[in-house]
Design a protein around this motif. Structure first.
Motif, PDB file in Angstrom:
ATOM      1  N   ALA A 193      13.176   1.311   0.756  1.00 32.38           N
ATOM      2  CA  ALA A 193      14.289   0.435   0.397  1.00 32.38           C
ATOM      3  C   ALA A 193      15.628   1.003   0.874  1.00 32.38           C
ATOM      4  O   ALA A 193      16.595   0.253   1.012  1.00 32.38           O
ATOM      5  CB  ALA A 193      14.318   0.201  -1.113  1.00 32.38           C
ATOM      6  N   GLU A 194      15.673   2.294   1.157  1.00 29.45           N
ATOM      7  CA  GLU A 194      16.904   2.890   1.692  1.00 29.45           C
ATOM      8  C   GLU A 194      17.224   2.314   3.071  1.00 29.45           C
ATOM      9  O   GLU A 194      18.381   2.236   3.462  1.00 29.45           O
ATOM     10  CB  GLU A 194      16.784   4.414   1.765  1.00 29.45           C
ATOM     11  CG  GLU A 194      16.738   5.080   0.416  1.00 29.45           C
ATOM     12  CD  GLU A 194      16.527   6.580   0.481  1.00 29.45           C
ATOM     13  OE1 GLU A 194      16.431   7.142   1.603  1.00 29.45           O
ATOM     14  OE2 GLU A 194      16.454   7.202  -0.587  1.00 29.45           O
ATOM     15  N   GLN A 219      22.998   5.249  -4.932  1.00 30.02           N
ATOM     16  CA  GLN A 219      23.665   5.034  -3.655  1.00 30.02           C
ATOM     17  C   GLN A 219      23.499   3.581  -3.201  1.00 30.02           C
ATOM     18  O   GLN A 219      24.454   2.945  -2.767  1.00 30.02           O
ATOM     19  CB  GLN A 219      23.099   5.978  -2.595  1.00 30.02           C
ATOM     20  CG  GLN A 219      23.700   5.770  -1.222  1.00 30.02           C
ATOM     21  CD  GLN A 219      23.061   6.674  -0.170  1.00 30.02           C
ATOM     22  OE1 GLN A 219      22.283   7.564  -0.473  1.00 30.02           O
ATOM     23  NE2 GLN A 219      23.390   6.424   1.078  1.00 30.02           N
ATOM     24  N   ARG A 220      22.290   3.058  -3.331  1.00 28.77           N
ATOM     25  CA  ARG A 220      22.040   1.680  -2.903  1.00 28.77           C
ATOM     26  C   ARG A 220      22.784   0.670  -3.786  1.00 28.77           C
ATOM     27  O   ARG A 220      23.345  -0.297  -3.281  1.00 28.77           O
ATOM     28  CB  ARG A 220      20.534   1.388  -2.896  1.00 28.77           C
ATOM     29  CG  ARG A 220      19.802   2.196  -1.841  1.00 28.77           C
ATOM     30  CD  ARG A 220      18.405   1.700  -1.545  1.00 28.77           C
ATOM     31  NE  ARG A 220      17.619   1.251  -2.668  1.00 28.77           N
ATOM     32  CZ  ARG A 220      16.742   2.005  -3.339  1.00 28.77           C
ATOM     33  NH1 ARG A 220      16.585   3.287  -3.040  1.00 28.77           N
ATOM     34  NH2 ARG A 220      16.026   1.486  -4.315  1.00 28.77           N
ATOM     35  N   ASP A 280      15.226  -4.390  -2.345  1.00 31.43           N
ATOM     36  CA  ASP A 280      16.032  -4.428  -3.574  1.00 31.43           C
ATOM     37  C   ASP A 280      16.591  -5.819  -3.821  1.00 31.43           C
ATOM     38  O   ASP A 280      16.569  -6.316  -4.946  1.00 31.43           O
ATOM     39  CB  ASP A 280      17.205  -3.450  -3.488  1.00 31.43           C
ATOM     40  CG  ASP A 280      16.780  -2.008  -3.632  1.00 31.43           C
ATOM     41  OD1 ASP A 280      15.852  -1.736  -4.408  1.00 31.43           O
ATOM     42  OD2 ASP A 280      17.396  -1.145  -2.973  1.00 31.43           O
ATOM     43  N   ARG A 281      17.082  -6.438  -2.783  1.00 26.53           N
ATOM     44  CA  ARG A 281      17.738  -7.736  -2.945  1.00 26.53           C
ATOM     45  C   ARG A 281      16.758  -8.803  -3.440  1.00 26.53           C
ATOM     46  O   ARG A 281      17.136  -9.651  -4.256  1.00 26.53           O
ATOM     47  CB  ARG A 281      18.408  -8.152  -1.650  1.00 26.53           C
ATOM     48  CG  ARG A 281      19.595  -7.258  -1.307  1.00 26.53           C
ATOM     49  CD  ARG A 281      20.220  -7.656   0.024  1.00 26.53           C
ATOM     50  NE  ARG A 281      21.189  -6.700   0.486  1.00 26.53           N
ATOM     51  CZ  ARG A 281      22.462  -6.659   0.102  1.00 26.53           C
ATOM     52  NH1 ARG A 281      22.904  -7.497  -0.802  1.00 26.53           N
ATOM     53  NH2 ARG A 281      23.283  -5.760   0.595  1.00 26.53           N
ATOM     54  N   ASP A 304       0.832  -1.209   0.000  1.00 25.14           N
ATOM     55  CA  ASP A 304       0.000   0.000   0.000  1.00 25.14           C
ATOM     56  C   ASP A 304       0.870   1.264   0.000  1.00 25.14           C
ATOM     57  O   ASP A 304       0.661   2.198   0.778  1.00 25.14           O
ATOM     58  CB  ASP A 304      -0.957   0.007   1.200  1.00 25.14           C
ATOM     59  CG  ASP A 304      -2.096   0.995   0.999  1.00 25.14           C
ATOM     60  OD1 ASP A 304      -2.473   1.254  -0.163  1.00 25.14           O
ATOM     61  OD2 ASP A 304      -2.605   1.527   2.022  1.00 25.14           O
ATOM     62  N   MET A 305       1.859   1.263  -0.895  1.00 23.44           N
ATOM     63  CA  MET A 305       2.796   2.377  -1.024  1.00 23.44           C
ATOM     64  C   MET A 305       2.881   2.772  -2.492  1.00 23.44           C
ATOM     65  O   MET A 305       2.576   1.972  -3.375  1.00 23.44           O
ATOM     66  CB  MET A 305       4.192   1.978  -0.534  1.00 23.44           C
ATOM     67  CG  MET A 305       4.253   1.494   0.898  1.00 23.44           C
ATOM     68  SD  MET A 305       5.874   0.797   1.306  1.00 23.44           S
ATOM     69  CE  MET A 305       6.699   2.256   1.896  1.00 23.44           C
ATOM     70  N   THR A 306       3.327   3.993  -2.743  1.00 22.39           N
ATOM     71  CA  THR A 306       3.664   4.392  -4.105  1.00 22.39           C
ATOM     72  C   THR A 306       5.056   3.840  -4.402  1.00 22.39           C
ATOM     73  O   THR A 306       5.821   3.530  -3.472  1.00 22.39           O
ATOM     74  CB  THR A 306       3.685   5.921  -4.267  1.00 22.39           C
ATOM     75  OG1 THR A 306       4.782   6.441  -3.501  1.00 22.39           O
ATOM     76  CG2 THR A 306       2.368   6.556  -3.822  1.00 22.39           C
ATOM     77  N   PRO A 307       5.429   3.739  -5.684  1.00 21.86           N
ATOM     78  CA  PRO A 307       6.798   3.302  -5.985  1.00 21.86           C
ATOM     79  C   PRO A 307       7.860   4.206  -5.336  1.00 21.86           C
ATOM     80  O   PRO A 307       8.879   3.706  -4.856  1.00 21.86           O
ATOM     81  CB  PRO A 307       6.858   3.365  -7.511  1.00 21.86           C
ATOM     82  CG  PRO A 307       5.450   3.113  -7.938  1.00 21.86           C
ATOM     83  CD  PRO A 307       4.604   3.820  -6.903  1.00 21.86           C
TER      84      PRO A 307
END
Length: 192
Positions: A53-54, A133-134, A60-61, A43-46
Protein backbone atom coordinates in the motif's frame (compact mmCIF):
# COMPACT_ATOMS: atom_id res chain seq x y z
CA UNK A 1 -26.50 5.40 16.25
CA UNK A 2 -23.23 5.03 14.39
CA UNK A 3 -20.34 4.40 16.79
CA UNK A 4 -16.72 4.29 15.66
CA UNK A 5 -13.88 2.48 17.40
CA UNK A 6 -10.39 3.55 16.34
CA UNK A 7 -6.83 3.11 17.56
CA UNK A 8 -3.49 1.54 16.71
CA UNK A 9 -2.85 -2.16 16.09
CA UNK A 10 -3.27 -4.30 19.19
CA UNK A 11 -5.25 -1.69 21.13
CA UNK A 12 -8.34 -3.89 21.43
CA UNK A 13 -10.49 -2.34 18.71
CA UNK A 14 -11.92 -5.62 17.42
CA UNK A 15 -12.62 -6.93 20.91
CA UNK A 16 -14.46 -3.80 22.02
CA UNK A 17 -16.29 -3.32 18.72
CA UNK A 18 -17.55 -6.90 18.73
CA UNK A 19 -18.59 -6.76 22.37
CA UNK A 20 -20.22 -3.36 21.94
CA UNK A 21 -22.12 -4.48 18.83
CA UNK A 22 -23.35 -7.59 20.67
CA UNK A 23 -24.44 -5.57 23.72
CA UNK A 24 -26.33 -3.04 21.59
CA UNK A 25 -27.58 -5.54 19.01
CA UNK A 26 -25.80 -3.50 16.31
CA UNK A 27 -23.91 -4.62 13.24
CA UNK A 28 -20.11 -4.80 13.62
CA UNK A 29 -18.15 -3.72 10.55
CA UNK A 30 -14.40 -4.29 10.83
CA UNK A 31 -11.90 -2.48 8.64
CA UNK A 32 -9.32 -5.03 9.78
CA UNK A 33 -11.42 -7.89 8.44
CA UNK A 34 -11.79 -6.06 5.12
CA UNK A 35 -8.02 -5.43 5.01
CA UNK A 36 -7.18 -9.06 5.89
CA UNK A 37 -9.56 -10.24 3.16
CA UNK A 38 -7.80 -8.00 0.66
CA UNK A 39 -4.47 -9.50 1.77
CA UNK A 40 -5.76 -13.06 1.38
CA UNK A 41 -7.18 -12.27 -2.06
CA UNK A 42 -3.71 -11.15 -3.10
CA UNK A 43 -2.01 -14.10 -1.33
CA UNK A 44 -0.18 -11.70 1.00
CA UNK A 45 0.12 -11.24 4.74
CA UNK A 46 -1.44 -8.06 6.16
CA UNK A 47 2.09 -6.70 6.71
CA UNK A 48 2.98 -7.42 3.07
CA UNK A 49 -0.22 -5.75 1.88
CA UNK A 50 0.51 -2.82 4.18
CA UNK A 51 3.94 -2.48 2.56
CA UNK A 52 2.40 -2.79 -0.92
CA UNK A 53 0.00 0.00 0.00
CA UNK A 54 3.02 2.30 0.34
CA UNK A 55 3.38 2.11 -3.46
CA UNK A 56 -0.26 1.50 -4.40
CA UNK A 57 -2.46 4.12 -2.76
CA UNK A 58 -5.59 2.54 -4.22
CA UNK A 59 -5.40 -0.23 -1.57
CA UNK A 60 -5.99 2.24 1.26
CA UNK A 61 -8.36 4.41 -0.71
CA UNK A 62 -10.64 1.47 -1.59
CA UNK A 63 -10.83 0.39 2.06
CA UNK A 64 -11.42 3.96 3.24
CA UNK A 65 -14.12 4.57 0.61
CA UNK A 66 -15.97 1.47 1.84
CA UNK A 67 -15.77 2.71 5.44
CA UNK A 68 -17.02 6.18 4.45
CA UNK A 69 -19.89 4.68 2.41
CA UNK A 70 -20.97 2.46 5.32
CA UNK A 71 -20.92 5.47 7.66
CA UNK A 72 -23.04 7.52 5.26
CA UNK A 73 -25.60 4.79 4.59
CA UNK A 74 -26.16 2.85 7.81
CA UNK A 75 -27.26 3.24 11.41
CA UNK A 76 -27.02 0.85 14.34
CA UNK A 77 -23.44 0.04 13.38
CA UNK A 78 -20.18 -0.18 15.27
CA UNK A 79 -17.58 0.75 12.65
CA UNK A 80 -14.07 -0.30 13.62
CA UNK A 81 -10.75 0.57 11.97
CA UNK A 82 -7.71 2.70 12.60
CA UNK A 83 -9.33 5.57 10.71
CA UNK A 84 -13.02 4.86 11.43
CA UNK A 85 -13.44 8.13 13.35
CA UNK A 86 -11.89 10.13 10.54
CA UNK A 87 -13.66 8.29 7.71
CA UNK A 88 -17.08 8.38 9.39
CA UNK A 89 -16.59 12.08 10.04
CA UNK A 90 -19.86 13.93 10.52
CA UNK A 91 -21.90 10.71 10.28
CA UNK A 92 -20.58 9.27 13.56
CA UNK A 93 -22.61 9.83 16.70
CA UNK A 94 -19.90 8.69 19.13
CA UNK A 95 -16.20 8.27 18.31
CA UNK A 96 -14.10 6.10 20.61
CA UNK A 97 -10.29 5.91 20.61
CA UNK A 98 -8.48 2.95 22.14
CA UNK A 99 -4.81 2.85 22.99
CA UNK A 100 -2.28 0.96 25.08
CA UNK A 101 1.51 1.12 25.48
CA UNK A 102 3.45 -0.41 22.59
CA UNK A 103 4.70 -3.28 24.76
CA UNK A 104 1.15 -4.31 25.69
CA UNK A 105 -0.05 -4.02 22.11
CA UNK A 106 2.92 -6.01 20.76
CA UNK A 107 2.36 -8.70 23.38
CA UNK A 108 -1.29 -9.04 22.35
CA UNK A 109 -0.34 -9.27 18.68
CA UNK A 110 2.41 -11.81 19.42
CA UNK A 111 -0.07 -14.01 21.27
CA UNK A 112 -2.83 -13.59 18.69
CA UNK A 113 -0.55 -14.30 15.73
CA UNK A 114 1.65 -16.86 17.52
CA UNK A 115 4.93 -15.04 16.88
CA UNK A 116 7.84 -13.90 19.04
CA UNK A 117 7.29 -10.69 21.01
CA UNK A 118 10.24 -8.85 19.44
CA UNK A 119 9.03 -9.67 15.95
CA UNK A 120 5.53 -8.43 16.80
CA UNK A 121 6.96 -5.26 18.33
CA UNK A 122 9.14 -4.50 15.30
CA UNK A 123 6.33 -5.21 12.84
CA UNK A 124 3.90 -3.10 14.86
CA UNK A 125 6.28 -0.14 14.91
CA UNK A 126 6.97 -0.47 11.17
CA UNK A 127 3.29 -0.78 10.35
CA UNK A 128 2.38 2.22 12.50
CA UNK A 129 5.04 4.41 10.89
CA UNK A 130 4.00 3.32 7.40
CA UNK A 131 0.32 3.96 8.03
CA UNK A 132 0.87 7.33 9.71
CA UNK A 133 2.91 8.48 6.71
CA UNK A 134 0.22 7.37 4.26
CA UNK A 135 -2.64 8.92 6.27
CA UNK A 136 -0.82 12.26 6.29
CA UNK A 137 -0.03 12.04 2.58
CA UNK A 138 -3.47 10.91 1.35
CA UNK A 139 -5.82 12.80 3.62
CA UNK A 140 -3.71 15.27 5.63
CA UNK A 141 -4.55 13.31 8.81
CA UNK A 142 -2.30 13.48 11.84
CA UNK A 143 -2.91 10.03 13.36
CA UNK A 144 -1.80 11.35 16.77
CA UNK A 145 -4.48 14.08 16.73
CA UNK A 146 -7.15 12.75 19.07
CA UNK A 147 -9.22 15.93 19.11
CA UNK A 148 -11.98 14.39 16.96
CA UNK A 149 -12.70 11.61 19.49
CA UNK A 150 -15.32 11.79 22.20
CA UNK A 151 -13.62 9.31 24.53
CA UNK A 152 -10.14 7.76 24.72
CA UNK A 153 -9.57 4.56 26.72
CA UNK A 154 -6.21 3.04 27.65
CA UNK A 155 -7.03 -0.67 27.34
CA UNK A 156 -3.93 -1.63 29.32
CA UNK A 157 -5.73 -0.24 32.38
CA UNK A 158 -9.04 -2.11 31.96
CA UNK A 159 -9.75 -5.65 30.79
CA UNK A 160 -12.25 -6.20 27.94
CA UNK A 161 -15.33 -6.27 30.23
CA UNK A 162 -14.13 -3.08 31.95
CA UNK A 163 -13.49 -1.36 28.62
CA UNK A 164 -16.94 -2.42 27.43
CA UNK A 165 -18.50 -1.07 30.62
CA UNK A 166 -16.88 2.33 30.06
CA UNK A 167 -17.98 2.45 26.42
CA UNK A 168 -21.52 1.33 27.23
CA UNK A 169 -21.78 3.98 29.93
CA UNK A 170 -20.80 6.62 27.36
CA UNK A 171 -23.37 5.32 24.86
CA UNK A 172 -26.15 4.83 27.43
CA UNK A 173 -25.65 8.25 28.99
CA UNK A 174 -25.54 10.09 25.66
CA UNK A 175 -28.44 12.53 25.44
CA UNK A 176 -28.83 14.02 21.98
CA UNK A 177 -30.89 16.92 23.34
CA UNK A 178 -28.01 17.95 25.63
CA UNK A 179 -25.38 17.59 22.88
CA UNK A 180 -23.76 20.97 22.23
CA UNK A 181 -22.02 19.79 19.10
CA UNK A 182 -19.68 17.19 17.72
CA UNK A 183 -16.01 17.97 17.35
CA UNK A 184 -15.75 18.59 13.63
CA UNK A 185 -13.36 16.60 11.47
CA UNK A 186 -11.58 19.49 9.80
CA UNK A 187 -8.94 19.53 7.15
CA UNK A 188 -9.41 15.98 5.90
CA UNK A 189 -9.33 15.53 2.15
CA UNK A 190 -11.77 12.76 1.22
CA UNK A 191 -10.07 11.92 -2.06
CA UNK A 192 -10.73 8.31 -2.93
Amino acid sequence: MLITVSGPAGSGKSTLAGNLADALNYEHVSGGDIFRSLAEERDMTPLELNKAAEDDDQIDRDLDRRLRDIAAERDDVVLESRLAGWMAGEYADIKLWLTAPLSARADRIAQRENKPFEQARTETEERSASEAQRYAEYYDIDFDDLSIYDLAINTARWDPPGTLSIALHAVDSYDESADEGKTPVQGIRYEF
